[in-house]
Design a protein around this motif. Structure first.
Motif, PDB file in Angstrom:
ATOM      1  N   ALA A 128     -50.233 -12.116  -9.673  1.00 45.43           N
ATOM      2  CA  ALA A 128     -50.712 -11.373  -8.510  1.00 45.43           C
ATOM      3  C   ALA A 128     -49.554 -10.742  -7.740  1.00 45.43           C
ATOM      4  CB  ALA A 128     -51.504 -12.302  -7.587  1.00 45.43           C
ATOM      5  N   VAL A 129     -48.384 -11.374  -7.803  1.00 42.85           N
ATOM      6  CA  VAL A 129     -47.204 -10.844  -7.124  1.00 42.85           C
ATOM      7  C   VAL A 129     -46.464  -9.831  -7.992  1.00 42.85           C
ATOM      8  CG1 VAL A 129     -44.956 -11.443  -6.134  1.00 42.85           C
ATOM      9  CG2 VAL A 129     -46.928 -12.931  -5.736  1.00 42.85           C
ATOM     10  N   VAL A 130     -46.282 -10.163  -9.275  1.00 47.84           N
ATOM     11  CA  VAL A 130     -45.391  -9.381 -10.147  1.00 47.84           C
ATOM     12  C   VAL A 130     -46.085  -8.175 -10.775  1.00 47.84           C
ATOM     13  CG1 VAL A 130     -44.035  -9.465 -12.281  1.00 47.84           C
ATOM     14  CG2 VAL A 130     -43.938 -11.365 -10.651  1.00 47.84           C
ATOM     15  N   LEU A 131     -47.308  -8.363 -11.258  1.00 52.08           N
ATOM     16  CA  LEU A 131     -47.952  -7.338 -12.072  1.00 52.08           C
ATOM     17  C   LEU A 131     -48.186  -6.014 -11.335  1.00 52.08           C
ATOM     18  CD1 LEU A 131     -48.990  -6.861 -14.914  1.00 52.08           C
ATOM     19  CD2 LEU A 131     -51.239  -7.675 -14.184  1.00 52.08           C
ATOM     20  N   PRO A 132     -48.720  -6.010 -10.120  1.00 51.81           N
ATOM     21  CA  PRO A 132     -48.927  -4.714  -9.454  1.00 51.81           C
ATOM     22  C   PRO A 132     -47.634  -3.917  -9.268  1.00 51.81           C
ATOM     23  CG  PRO A 132     -50.174  -6.432  -8.348  1.00 51.81           C
ATOM     24  CD  PRO A 132     -49.276  -7.118  -9.325  1.00 51.81           C
ATOM     25  N   LEU A 133     -46.550  -4.596  -8.910  1.00 54.79           N
ATOM     26  CA  LEU A 133     -45.272  -3.901  -8.715  1.00 54.79           C
ATOM     27  C   LEU A 133     -44.764  -3.328 -10.029  1.00 54.79           C
ATOM     28  CD1 LEU A 133     -43.541  -6.473  -6.316  1.00 54.79           C
ATOM     29  CD2 LEU A 133     -44.641  -4.311  -5.702  1.00 54.79           C
ATOM     30  N   LEU A 134     -44.863  -4.109 -11.102  1.00 58.66           N
ATOM     31  CA  LEU A 134     -44.394  -3.655 -12.408  1.00 58.66           C
ATOM     32  C   LEU A 134     -45.207  -2.469 -12.899  1.00 58.66           C
ATOM     33  CD1 LEU A 134     -42.643  -4.090 -14.958  1.00 58.66           C
ATOM     34  CD2 LEU A 134     -44.388  -5.713 -15.752  1.00 58.66           C
ATOM     35  N   LEU A 135     -46.521  -2.567 -12.819  1.00 57.10           N
ATOM     36  CA  LEU A 135     -47.369  -1.476 -13.299  1.00 57.10           C
ATOM     37  C   LEU A 135     -47.183  -0.211 -12.463  1.00 57.10           C
ATOM     38  CD1 LEU A 135     -50.743  -3.270 -14.147  1.00 57.10           C
ATOM     39  CD2 LEU A 135     -48.835  -2.723 -15.651  1.00 57.10           C
ATOM     40  N   GLU A 136     -47.019  -0.385 -11.168  1.00 61.81           N
ATOM     41  CA  GLU A 136     -46.867   0.780 -10.301  1.00 61.81           C
ATOM     42  C   GLU A 136     -45.647   1.617 -10.704  1.00 61.81           C
ATOM     43  OE1 GLU A 136     -46.582   1.842  -5.518  1.00 61.81           O
ATOM     44  OE2 GLU A 136     -46.239  -0.207  -6.229  1.00 61.81           O
ATOM     45  N   ARG A 137     -44.539   0.961 -10.963  1.00 59.24           N
ATOM     46  CA  ARG A 137     -43.321   1.689 -11.333  1.00 59.24           C
ATOM     47  C   ARG A 137     -43.471   2.389 -12.682  1.00 59.24           C
ATOM     48  NH1 ARG A 137     -38.232  -2.191  -9.506  1.00 59.24           N
ATOM     49  NH2 ARG A 137     -38.750  -2.257  -7.278  1.00 59.24           N
ATOM     50  N   LEU A 138     -44.044   1.707 -13.655  1.00 56.35           N
ATOM     51  CA  LEU A 138     -44.160   2.284 -14.994  1.00 56.35           C
ATOM     52  C   LEU A 138     -45.204   3.403 -15.020  1.00 56.35           C
ATOM     53  CD1 LEU A 138     -43.916  -0.989 -17.097  1.00 56.35           C
ATOM     54  CD2 LEU A 138     -42.197   0.807 -16.883  1.00 56.35           C
ATOM     55  N   ILE A 139     -46.314   3.219 -14.303  1.00 60.65           N
ATOM     56  CA  ILE A 139     -47.346   4.254 -14.272  1.00 60.65           C
ATOM     57  C   ILE A 139     -46.822   5.504 -13.578  1.00 60.65           C
ATOM     58  CG2 ILE A 139     -49.592   4.856 -13.282  1.00 60.65           C
ATOM     59  CD1 ILE A 139     -50.442   1.953 -13.779  1.00 60.65           C
ATOM     60  N   ALA A 140     -46.057   5.317 -12.493  1.00 63.52           N
ATOM     61  CA  ALA A 140     -45.505   6.469 -11.776  1.00 63.52           C
ATOM     62  C   ALA A 140     -44.579   7.288 -12.665  1.00 63.52           C
ATOM     63  CB  ALA A 140     -44.755   5.994 -10.533  1.00 63.52           C
ATOM     64  N   GLN A 141     -43.923   6.626 -13.603  1.00 62.12           N
ATOM     65  CA  GLN A 141     -42.959   7.324 -14.453  1.00 62.12           C
ATOM     66  C   GLN A 141     -43.578   7.854 -15.743  1.00 62.12           C
ATOM     67  OE1 GLN A 141     -39.429   5.051 -15.101  1.00 62.12           O
ATOM     68  NE2 GLN A 141     -38.381   6.638 -16.259  1.00 62.12           N
ATOM     69  N   PHE A 142     -44.533   7.102 -16.317  1.00 60.06           N
ATOM     70  CA  PHE A 142     -45.030   7.462 -17.653  1.00 60.06           C
ATOM     71  C   PHE A 142     -46.533   7.756 -17.713  1.00 60.06           C
ATOM     72  CE2 PHE A 142     -41.351   4.611 -18.331  1.00 60.06           C
ATOM     73  CZ  PHE A 142     -40.513   5.495 -18.995  1.00 60.06           C
ATOM     74  N   GLY A 143     -47.272   7.579 -16.622  1.00 59.95           N
ATOM     75  CA  GLY A 143     -48.701   7.847 -16.649  1.00 59.95           C
ATOM     76  C   GLY A 143     -49.524   6.582 -16.788  1.00 59.95           C
ATOM     77  N   TRP A 144     -50.872   6.739 -16.622  1.00 65.35           N
ATOM     78  CA  TRP A 144     -51.750   5.577 -16.598  1.00 65.35           C
ATOM     79  C   TRP A 144     -51.738   4.792 -17.894  1.00 65.35           C
ATOM     80  CZ3 TRP A 144     -55.749   5.004 -20.029  1.00 65.35           C
ATOM     81  CH2 TRP A 144     -56.164   6.141 -20.722  1.00 65.35           C
ATOM     82  N   GLN A 145     -51.487   5.467 -19.016  1.00 67.13           N
ATOM     83  CA  GLN A 145     -51.454   4.750 -20.297  1.00 67.13           C
ATOM     84  C   GLN A 145     -50.382   3.673 -20.322  1.00 67.13           C
ATOM     85  OE1 GLN A 145     -51.481   8.059 -19.992  1.00 67.13           O
ATOM     86  NE2 GLN A 145     -52.892   9.026 -21.447  1.00 67.13           N
ATOM     87  N   ALA A 146     -49.281   3.926 -19.592  1.00 68.83           N
ATOM     88  CA  ALA A 146     -48.191   2.947 -19.557  1.00 68.83           C
ATOM     89  C   ALA A 146     -48.661   1.610 -18.994  1.00 68.83           C
ATOM     90  CB  ALA A 146     -47.031   3.488 -18.724  1.00 68.83           C
ATOM     91  N   GLY A 147     -49.670   1.643 -18.103  1.00 68.64           N
ATOM     92  CA  GLY A 147     -50.189   0.401 -17.558  1.00 68.64           C
ATOM     93  C   GLY A 147     -50.786  -0.486 -18.636  1.00 68.64           C
ATOM     94  N   PHE A 148     -51.607   0.096 -19.503  1.00 70.39           N
ATOM     95  CA  PHE A 148     -52.234  -0.698 -20.561  1.00 70.39           C
ATOM     96  C   PHE A 148     -51.247  -1.060 -21.666  1.00 70.39           C
ATOM     97  CE2 PHE A 148     -55.959   1.386 -18.613  1.00 70.39           C
ATOM     98  CZ  PHE A 148     -56.725   0.263 -18.368  1.00 70.39           C
ATOM     99  N   PHE A 149     -50.290  -0.189 -21.943  1.00 69.60           N
ATOM    100  CA  PHE A 149     -49.256  -0.545 -22.914  1.00 69.60           C
ATOM    101  C   PHE A 149     -48.407  -1.714 -22.398  1.00 69.60           C
ATOM    102  CE2 PHE A 149     -49.645   3.855 -24.839  1.00 69.60           C
ATOM    103  CZ  PHE A 149     -50.091   3.388 -26.065  1.00 69.60           C
TER     104      PHE A 149
END
Length: 424
Positions: free
Chosen positions: A163-184
């Motif tokens: 709950a602490v780590v995942l939103p921050l990690l996904l936010e950075r990767l999605i901002a850089q590579f798009g929504w697909q990066a979240g599921f990858f």
């Protein structure tokens, strides 16, 4: 399975169990962190806006994905027991992790119809049933006995960690590579972390052949009550009612604390700062209750833990916003109990009904909890609208915090009953 009394040294921790089972403990923690329900649930909030921008779906329509996820989880809890008995925990878990990785990657190929997203969120828990919490709690229950409560608490802290780590990690990767990066990213975590650990470390105690189904190992058979007898047990349904009331209370408070504090006159920032203590208290409460379960009467520990939110409800109901410390205390009481609930359920089911049919017994409990927690936001929303405020909601939550522990205080499970169950 016997209901042995706690060690006479109630303070010391049996380090021998942790030396023997530390690999299983790390695997269980990784399994909880990357489980299908945790990944899709805690990563969802970060994915909403990117999916809205990519496909034009409304946020209300996207929220329905979580309903489909809960429906899939509820069904999957009933699948894992038969699968374990036929194929073994190790095989089911490893195959499920592989399918989980493939499933996340497949979601990146969804088309413009939101129905595909609903289908994915519903189907993933079914296809990857071996990754849900039942697998990892059963594995830890098998490896730990004297420190079972603490061991379960450690791995279940994975939900708070994500709950602490995942939103921050996904936010950075999605901002850089798009929504697909979240599921990858969700696919990469079990592929790189849980799968290798499961391949090397997922073993049952006394197991001599890695492919043996559960119960086929050369060690003694698992003791405990059979599933049909548990369904007729008043003790089991008392546990269910008390714990479900606790979950209903938690869902109601989690979804309403921030707007409730704002309605009292606090700013959005101040309300969010108070609520931030909730996540910390979940982890602290889980570890503390896990430690206490190994040393004191489990029923007493459970009753006190589930009664803590009553303090928070009373403070929110009658207190103002003059004392921030009191509001934080109220949030901490609710969060500590919320963190303890899952640990209590996993421990009590194993302690009083054994491990013979643990997956089906605990699975049914999780199914009931999932259904009730999915309905609670609707119920509390209607309650707020009907009474034009939060007083009725708080009174309802206070009633849950009183009735649930009261049920547990009346229970008197005995060693004789458990001993009879073992031979059932």
């Amino acid at each position: 399975m016997t209901d042995t009394s706690p060690s006479t040294n109630k303070v010391a921790i049996d380090l021998g169990e942790f030396r023997r089972g530390w690999r299983v403990l790390l695997l269980g923690l990784a399994g909880i962190c990357t489980s299908i329900s945790v990944g899709l649930l805690y990563g969802f909030g970060t994915l909403v806006i990117p999916l809205e921008q990519a496909f034009g779906w409304s946020r209300g329509d996207l929220q329905a994905s979580i309903t489909f996820l809960f429906a899939g989880v509820a069904i999957s809890t009933q699948l894992v027991g038969p699968l374990y008995r036929r194929f073994g925990l190790r095989r089911v878990a490893i195959v499920s992790i592989v399918l989980q990785v493939i499933g996340y990657a497949a979601i990146t190929r969804i088309e413009h119809s939101i129905g595909w997203l609903y289908l994915a969120y519903f189907a993933m828990p079914l296809v990857c049933a071996g990754t849900i919490a039942i697998s990892w709690t059963q594995l830890v229950n098998l490896w730990f006995e004297r420190n079972r409560g603490l061991a379960l608490a450690v791995i279940l802290c994975g939900t708070g960690l994500m709950a602490v780590v995942l939103p921050l990690l996904l936010e950075r990767l999605i901002a850089q590579f798009g929504w697909q990066a979240g599921f990858f990213t969700l696919a990469a975590m079990p592929l790189l972390l849980t799968l290798p650990m499961a391949l090397f470390w997922l073993r049952l105690p006394n197991e001599r052949a890695s492919g043996l189904p559960m119960g086929a190992e050369t060690g003694p058979p698992l003791g405990g009550t059979c599933y049909r007898q548990v369904l007729r047990s008043p003790l089991y349904w008392s546990f269910n009612i008390a714990l479900i009331l606790s979950v209903c209370l938690t869902v109601g408070m989690v979804t309403n604390i921030v707007p409730m504090l704002q309605s009292k006159g606090l700013s959005a920032q101040a309300a969010s700062q108070i609520f931030s203590s909730f996540g910390v208290s979940i982890i602290a409460g889980r570890l503390l209750v896990g430690y206490l379960l190994d040393r004191y009467r489990p029923i007493l520990v459970a009753a006190v833990s589930l009664a803590l939110p009553a303090i928070g409800c009373v403070i929110f109901l009658f207190g103002g916003v003059q004392s921030m410390a009191l509001l934080v205390l109220a949030t901490l009481c609710i969060g500590a109990s919320a963190g303890a609930e899952f640990d209590l359920a996993a421990f009590l089911m194993a302690r009083y009904f054994g491990l013979r049919d643990y997956a089906r017994i605990f699975g049914l409990h999780l199914a009931l909890v999932t259904i009730c927690s999915g309905l609670m936001p609707i119920f509390f929303g209607r309650l707020y609208e009907a009474y034009g405020g939060y007083s009725a909601l708080l009174l309802c939550c206070l009633a849950c915090a009183i009735i649930g522990p009261s049920i547990l205080f009346w229970l008197r499970p005995t060693a004789r009953v458990v001993g009879q169950q073992q031979h059932a």
